[in-house]
Design an enzyme around this catalytic site. Sequence first.
Site, PDB file in Angstrom:
ATOM      1  N   ASN A 122       0.851  -1.197   0.000  1.00 20.57           N
ATOM      2  CA  ASN A 122       0.000   0.000   0.000  1.00 20.57           C
ATOM      3  C   ASN A 122       0.884   1.243   0.000  1.00 20.57           C
ATOM      4  O   ASN A 122       2.104   1.143  -0.021  1.00 20.57           O
ATOM      5  CB  ASN A 122      -0.953  -0.035   1.199  1.00 20.57           C
ATOM      6  CG  ASN A 122      -0.186  -0.182   2.494  1.00 20.57           C
ATOM      7  OD1 ASN A 122       0.585   0.690   2.859  1.00 20.57           O
ATOM      8  ND2 ASN A 122      -0.379  -1.302   3.173  1.00 20.57           N
TER       9      ASN A 122
ATOM     10  N   ASP B 170      -4.288  -6.428   4.501  1.00 20.42           N
ATOM     11  CA  ASP B 170      -5.342  -7.300   5.030  1.00 20.42           C
ATOM     12  C   ASP B 170      -5.375  -8.639   4.301  1.00 20.42           C
ATOM     13  O   ASP B 170      -5.955  -9.595   4.789  1.00 20.42           O
ATOM     14  CB  ASP B 170      -6.709  -6.615   4.898  1.00 20.42           C
ATOM     15  CG  ASP B 170      -6.843  -5.457   5.878  1.00 20.42           C
ATOM     16  OD1 ASP B 170      -6.363  -5.601   7.010  1.00 20.42           O
ATOM     17  OD2 ASP B 170      -7.408  -4.404   5.503  1.00 20.42           O
TER      18      ASP B 170
ATOM     19  N   LYS C 163       9.370 -16.981 -10.868  1.00 21.13           N
ATOM     20  CA  LYS C 163       8.657 -15.838 -11.445  1.00 21.13           C
ATOM     21  C   LYS C 163       7.449 -16.325 -12.265  1.00 21.13           C
ATOM     22  O   LYS C 163       7.598 -17.237 -13.092  1.00 21.13           O
ATOM     23  CB  LYS C 163       9.628 -15.050 -12.332  1.00 21.13           C
ATOM     24  CG  LYS C 163       9.034 -13.794 -12.886  1.00 21.13           C
ATOM     25  CD  LYS C 163      10.007 -13.068 -13.793  1.00 21.13           C
ATOM     26  CE  LYS C 163       9.266 -11.989 -14.544  1.00 21.13           C
ATOM     27  NZ  LYS C 163      10.005 -11.466 -15.666  1.00 21.13           N
TER      28      LYS C 163
ATOM     29  N   PHE D 295      -4.580   2.883  14.858  1.00 21.67           N
ATOM     30  CA  PHE D 295      -4.848   3.956  13.901  1.00 21.67           C
ATOM     31  C   PHE D 295      -5.949   3.471  12.980  1.00 21.67           C
ATOM     32  O   PHE D 295      -6.143   2.261  12.824  1.00 21.67           O
ATOM     33  CB  PHE D 295      -3.585   4.265  13.083  1.00 21.67           C
ATOM     34  CG  PHE D 295      -2.755   5.350  13.700  1.00 21.67           C
ATOM     35  CD1 PHE D 295      -2.002   5.099  14.828  1.00 21.67           C
ATOM     36  CD2 PHE D 295      -2.762   6.634  13.164  1.00 21.67           C
ATOM     37  CE1 PHE D 295      -1.248   6.099  15.427  1.00 21.67           C
ATOM     38  CE2 PHE D 295      -2.016   7.647  13.746  1.00 21.67           C
ATOM     39  CZ  PHE D 295      -1.252   7.380  14.882  1.00 21.67           C
TER      40      PHE D 295
ATOM     41  N   LYS E 114     -13.788  -0.046  15.446  1.00 23.56           N
ATOM     42  CA  LYS E 114     -12.455  -0.663  15.600  1.00 23.56           C
ATOM     43  C   LYS E 114     -11.975  -0.543  17.040  1.00 23.56           C
ATOM     44  O   LYS E 114     -11.342  -1.460  17.575  1.00 23.56           O
ATOM     45  CB  LYS E 114     -11.455  -0.021  14.630  1.00 23.56           C
ATOM     46  CG  LYS E 114     -11.716  -0.443  13.190  1.00 23.56           C
ATOM     47  CD  LYS E 114     -10.805   0.224  12.183  1.00 23.56           C
ATOM     48  CE  LYS E 114     -11.342  -0.032  10.775  1.00 23.56           C
ATOM     49  NZ  LYS E 114     -10.626   0.696   9.728  1.00 23.56           N
TER      50      LYS E 114
ATOM     51  N   LYS F 133     -11.547  -4.170  18.645  1.00 23.90           N
ATOM     52  CA  LYS F 133     -10.164  -4.639  18.851  1.00 23.90           C
ATOM     53  C   LYS F 133      -9.720  -4.431  20.300  1.00 23.90           C
ATOM     54  O   LYS F 133      -8.540  -4.587  20.606  1.00 23.90           O
ATOM     55  CB  LYS F 133      -9.230  -3.936  17.866  1.00 23.90           C
ATOM     56  CG  LYS F 133      -9.586  -4.189  16.393  1.00 23.90           C
ATOM     57  CD  LYS F 133      -8.483  -3.778  15.423  1.00 23.90           C
ATOM     58  CE  LYS F 133      -8.974  -3.862  13.975  1.00 23.90           C
ATOM     59  NZ  LYS F 133      -7.901  -3.899  12.990  1.00 23.90           N
TER      60      LYS F 133
HETATM   61  N1  CTP Z   1      -4.144  -3.717  11.736  1.00 23.55           N
HETATM   62  C1  CTP Z   1      -3.415  -4.819  12.171  1.00 23.55           C
HETATM   63  N2  CTP Z   1      -3.400  -5.960  11.422  1.00 23.55           N
HETATM   64  C2  CTP Z   1      -4.091  -6.045  10.266  1.00 23.55           C
HETATM   65  C3  CTP Z   1      -4.846  -4.930   9.818  1.00 23.55           C
HETATM   66  C4  CTP Z   1      -4.845  -3.781  10.584  1.00 23.55           C
HETATM   67  O1  CTP Z   1      -2.772  -4.742  13.223  1.00 23.55           O
HETATM   68  N3  CTP Z   1      -4.051  -7.159   9.550  1.00 23.55           N
HETATM   69  C5  CTP Z   1      -4.170  -2.510  12.585  1.00 23.55           C
HETATM   70  C6  CTP Z   1      -3.555  -1.282  11.925  1.00 23.55           C
HETATM   71  O2  CTP Z   1      -2.169  -1.170  12.229  1.00 23.55           O
HETATM   72  C7  CTP Z   1      -4.348  -0.154  12.542  1.00 23.55           C
HETATM   73  C8  CTP Z   1      -5.712  -0.770  12.819  1.00 23.55           C
HETATM   74  O3  CTP Z   1      -5.503  -2.179  12.817  1.00 23.55           O
HETATM   75  O4  CTP Z   1      -3.818   0.277  13.767  1.00 23.55           O
HETATM   76  C9  CTP Z   1      -6.795  -0.407  11.851  1.00 23.55           C
HETATM   77  O5  CTP Z   1      -6.383  -0.710  10.543  1.00 23.55           O
HETATM   78  P1  CTP Z   1      -7.315  -0.425   9.271  1.00 23.55           P
HETATM   79  O6  CTP Z   1      -6.590  -0.906   8.051  1.00 23.55           O
HETATM   80  O7  CTP Z   1      -7.833   0.983   9.321  1.00 23.55           O
HETATM   81  O8  CTP Z   1      -8.562  -1.310   9.587  1.00 23.55           O
HETATM   82  P2  CTP Z   1      -8.882  -2.806   9.452  1.00 23.55           P
HETATM   83  O9  CTP Z   1      -9.016  -3.368  10.832  1.00 23.55           O
HETATM   84  O10 CTP Z   1      -7.933  -3.498   8.533  1.00 23.55           O
HETATM   85  O11 CTP Z   1     -10.350  -2.768   8.837  1.00 23.55           O
HETATM   86  P3  CTP Z   1     -10.855  -2.328   7.368  1.00 23.55           P
HETATM   87  O12 CTP Z   1      -9.786  -2.781   6.403  1.00 23.55           O
HETATM   88  O13 CTP Z   1     -12.117  -3.065   7.224  1.00 23.55           O
HETATM   89  O14 CTP Z   1     -11.039  -0.851   7.386  1.00 23.55           O
END
Ligand code: CTP
Length: 398
Positions: free
Chosen positions: A209, A278, A288, A322, A336, A340
């Site tokens: 990302n 995610d 490759k 975050f 969240k 969490k």
């Molecule tokens: N996070 C994490 N592990 C993951 C995804 C996210 O620890 N696999 C943590 C990020 O570091 C951040 C928080 O979860 O502190 C929220 O991440 P975000 O990407 O905004 O949300 P998600 O929980 O992934 O939900 P969504 O993608 O549905 O918005």
Amino acid sequence: MLKGKNIVLGVTGGIAAYKACDIASRLIKLGAEVHVIMTRAACEFVAPLTFKSLTGNKVHTSLFDENEEGVPHIDLARKADAILIAPATANFIAKAAGGIGDDMLSTTILAANDKKIIISPAMNTHMYENKVVQENLEKLRGRGFVVIKPATGRLACGAEGVGKLPEPGEIVERVVMELAFEKNLLGKRVLITAGPTQEAIDPVRYITNHSTGKMGYALARVAKAKGANVTLVTGKTNLPAPVGVDVVEITSARDMFREVTERYFEQDIVIKAAAVADFKPKNVNDKKTKKENGELNIELDRTDDILKYLGQKKAHQVLVGFCMETENLIENAKKKLEGKNLDMICANSLTVPGAGFGVDTNVLTILTKDGEKMELPMDTKENLAAVILDKIATINEQ
Ligand code: CTP
């Protein structure tokens, strides 16, 4: 960051004196008022006029200057928020350790015994390692001086070894750390995650990302400045490692999970600023992937939600997440925070100008589990990091 701070910069007579010009210039850019004192030997290396032009202030080179008003060494010591001596020669270190006051700089130091004094020794390796120099440095440390360790590398005398003046940026960062932030995380163990993760498709390609790690690195720098013992678990970024922080580099979400969970129980505070992928490819090709006619479909699996796992295992830690959204910011952040099991979440919207990936600023809303909501207007990531950490410090005290 140093707005309104008076810094006395002592320059002594070593070849690294030229680097003190860069130090003065950087301190000024950060908002400090800089007053330079040069020893006689320093004036052999750099002209006082250089510092006068950079700082806009008179440069002090003698105790006995008829044009001076007041008692300059006492006045400078009184108004200094900090005194930085860079470079500090063996001779100056010996004088300071022995309480000798025979020139403008050494008398100012004597008059500043209630002030923050930071010294950055620079000299030949043998001189630096000489027992008498080490004993003198030890004496100064014992009196509360902050001693910056010299760097290792090629010295002006041609030898390789310890004794180089560290880069001006590093010295200035140390001054900022000592001055700019309230030390309200003294001795706390803080783990911060930053940057993106990379999920391999094959040996050539990966999914990632746009995260550059700036927010997480700012948090690590400021937490260190506030006196914490900081571990930064970071994905790949182009940012310099924060000085004095234990940096653990990772590639994938799996690596981050391992490195964070291994250290979780020894932490007081964990802040997850990383943009963790995610999803990861279900099968990683060890060769490759070649182009073939038609489409390529990559099947994806979920990665571990590291923060959720930490929330489930939470004991004494303050846990902070975050969340970056493009819609329904507060509603999603609240979900969240609760889902969490967090103590606090810092939410930002990608659609607001001045917030998001790659920029030095952010716009944040902080939500706490006690229902508090703080809206922070656009500011530098560093200043926002300070607000976030101050809030965490109060939660940690409860
Ligand atoms: N996070 C994490 N592990 C993951 C995804 C996210 O620890 N696999 C943590 C990020 O570091 C951040 C928080 O979860 O502190 C929220 O991440 P975000 O990407 O905004 O949300 P998600 O929980 O992934 O939900 P969504 O993608 O549905 O918005």
